[in-house]
Scaffold this active site. Sequence first.
Site, PDB file in Angstrom:
ATOM      1  N   GLY A   1      -0.742   4.890   3.683  1.00 27.84           N
ATOM      2  CA  GLY A   1       0.703   4.735   3.574  1.00 27.84           C
ATOM      3  C   GLY A   1       1.000   3.246   3.464  1.00 27.84           C
TER       4      GLY A   1
ATOM      5  CD  GLN B   1      -2.841  11.794   0.534  1.00 26.90           C
ATOM      6  OE1 GLN B   1      -2.922  12.787  -0.186  1.00 26.90           O
ATOM      7  NE2 GLN B   1      -3.343  10.628   0.167  1.00 26.90           N
TER       8      GLN B   1
ATOM      9  CG  ASP C   1       1.782   3.321  -2.393  1.00 24.95           C
ATOM     10  OD1 ASP C   1       2.280   4.461  -2.380  1.00 24.95           O
ATOM     11  OD2 ASP C   1       0.906   2.950  -1.592  1.00 24.95           O
TER      12      ASP C   1
ATOM     13  CG  ASN D   1       5.107   7.407  -4.019  1.00 14.77           C
ATOM     14  OD1 ASN D   1       4.656   6.773  -3.054  1.00 14.77           O
ATOM     15  ND2 ASN D   1       5.509   8.658  -3.903  1.00 14.77           N
ATOM     16  CE  LYS D   2      -1.373   9.347  -2.854  1.00 13.05           C
ATOM     17  NZ  LYS D   2      -2.668   8.673  -3.100  1.00 13.05           N
TER      18      LYS D   2
HETATM   19  O1  MRU Z   1      -2.977   7.103  -0.797  1.00 11.56           O
HETATM   20  P1  MRU Z   1      -1.932   7.063   0.285  1.00 11.56           P
HETATM   21  O2  MRU Z   1      -1.973   8.248   1.185  1.00 11.56           O
HETATM   22  O3  MRU Z   1      -1.964   5.743   1.031  1.00 11.56           O
HETATM   23  O4  MRU Z   1      -0.559   7.110  -0.512  1.00 11.56           O
HETATM   24  C1  MRU Z   1       0.643   7.024   0.204  1.00 11.56           C
HETATM   25  C2  MRU Z   1       1.848   7.178  -0.651  1.00 11.56           C
HETATM   26  O5  MRU Z   1       1.770   7.290  -1.853  1.00 11.56           O
HETATM   27  C3  MRU Z   1       3.169   7.090   0.027  1.00 11.56           C
HETATM   28  O6  MRU Z   1       4.110   7.848  -0.665  1.00 11.56           O
HETATM   29  C4  MRU Z   1       3.633   5.632   0.027  1.00 11.56           C
HETATM   30  O7  MRU Z   1       2.640   4.787   0.522  1.00 11.56           O
HETATM   31  C5  MRU Z   1       4.865   5.442   0.812  1.00 11.56           C
HETATM   32  S1  MRU Z   1       4.540   5.615   2.527  1.00 11.56           S
HETATM   33  C6  MRU Z   1       5.931   5.306   3.394  1.00 11.56           C
END
Ligand code: MRU
Length: 339
Positions: A48, A186, A227, A237-238
């Site tokens: 995150g 996730q 991100d 973002n993801k």
């Molecule tokens: O690969 P991850 O689990 O770190 O990805 C996280 C995300 O994409 C979240 O949506 C993003 O970091 C925002 S968290 C508040």
Amino acid sequence: MSDIAPISYDDGALRILDQTLLPHEMRFIETRDWRDVATAIRELSVRGAPLIGIAAAYGLALAARQGEFDEAMHDLAETRPTAVNLKWAIRKVEVATINASRSSRDVAAAAEEEARRLHEKQITADEAMGALGAQLLPENASVLTHCNTGTLATGGIGTALGVIKTAHRQGKIRNVYVDETRPLLQGARLTAWELSQEGIDYDIIVDSAAAGVIASRRVDAVLVGADRIAANGDTANKVGTYGLALAAKAHNVPFYVVAPMSTWDMDTSMGSAITLEERDPDEVLSFDIASAAPEDASAINPAFDVTPCALISGWVTDRGFLTPRKPETEVSIDQAVAR
Ligand code: MRU
């Protein structure tokens, strides 16, 4: 407020909840070595965007005690490429230590103090975003979210999930559709766990069901985190976020990005300049130990995608609500960053 503490620091000892084992097992990584922090970030034990930054900041506090600050700064910055909060937090700790050494103060103490400050600041930022974002939702709202953007991603109530938790406390949430978020789940593993703890009603959906759910059921808003947000508003973002934004646009459903100003990268002009992490194809080809594909199958595994700003209804930040569509109510991004 949830009792989960995904990261905690006490007198040179860092405790990280290993998120790869959730929701089945709660195990902590306890360490005094910054190298373990780098490994935890790389392997997604801590994840995150905001929490990656906080973990790296504490990692630097450990490194300062170990006398390996410069090496740690370089290596921690390389652990994951997309979340800009990582480099932002590292720079904050670096500046704090430079200022400390100029005034002959203890550098390790300064690093520790700055890491704690960033951690506390994120908790406050989450509360602000939660309050602001909840105002955007109607009564009895049904919302859809992606990945995990809660306590496990920030250390506070979360960003997009913080908005949902706040709205729930105000009695405004009817149901949350949770994308499972392939390949590492996730959504199904972490967001569902947090929603269960908060007593919020939810349904997990496979990622490929999201467009159909948006089209055929009541979804009042799609809420996601970020991100890295480029200066023009394009948002990384993801992976899967872009598709959600397209579906939301097609069906006239508001699509909100919830992220603190530390996720804005004013040095990157547009989304095409954002480095998107590519992870090991094996994450796609298997579930835990069970293979999900032929033995010789190949895969690609982009962990993030970019949603163009034109598909975004607005950005809920800790400095206010930014919208490209209503300039008269907009706080300019430059103004918000400068505050
Ligand atoms: O690969 P991850 O689990 O770190 O990805 C996280 C995300 O994409 C979240 O949506 C993003 O970091 C925002 S968290 C508040």
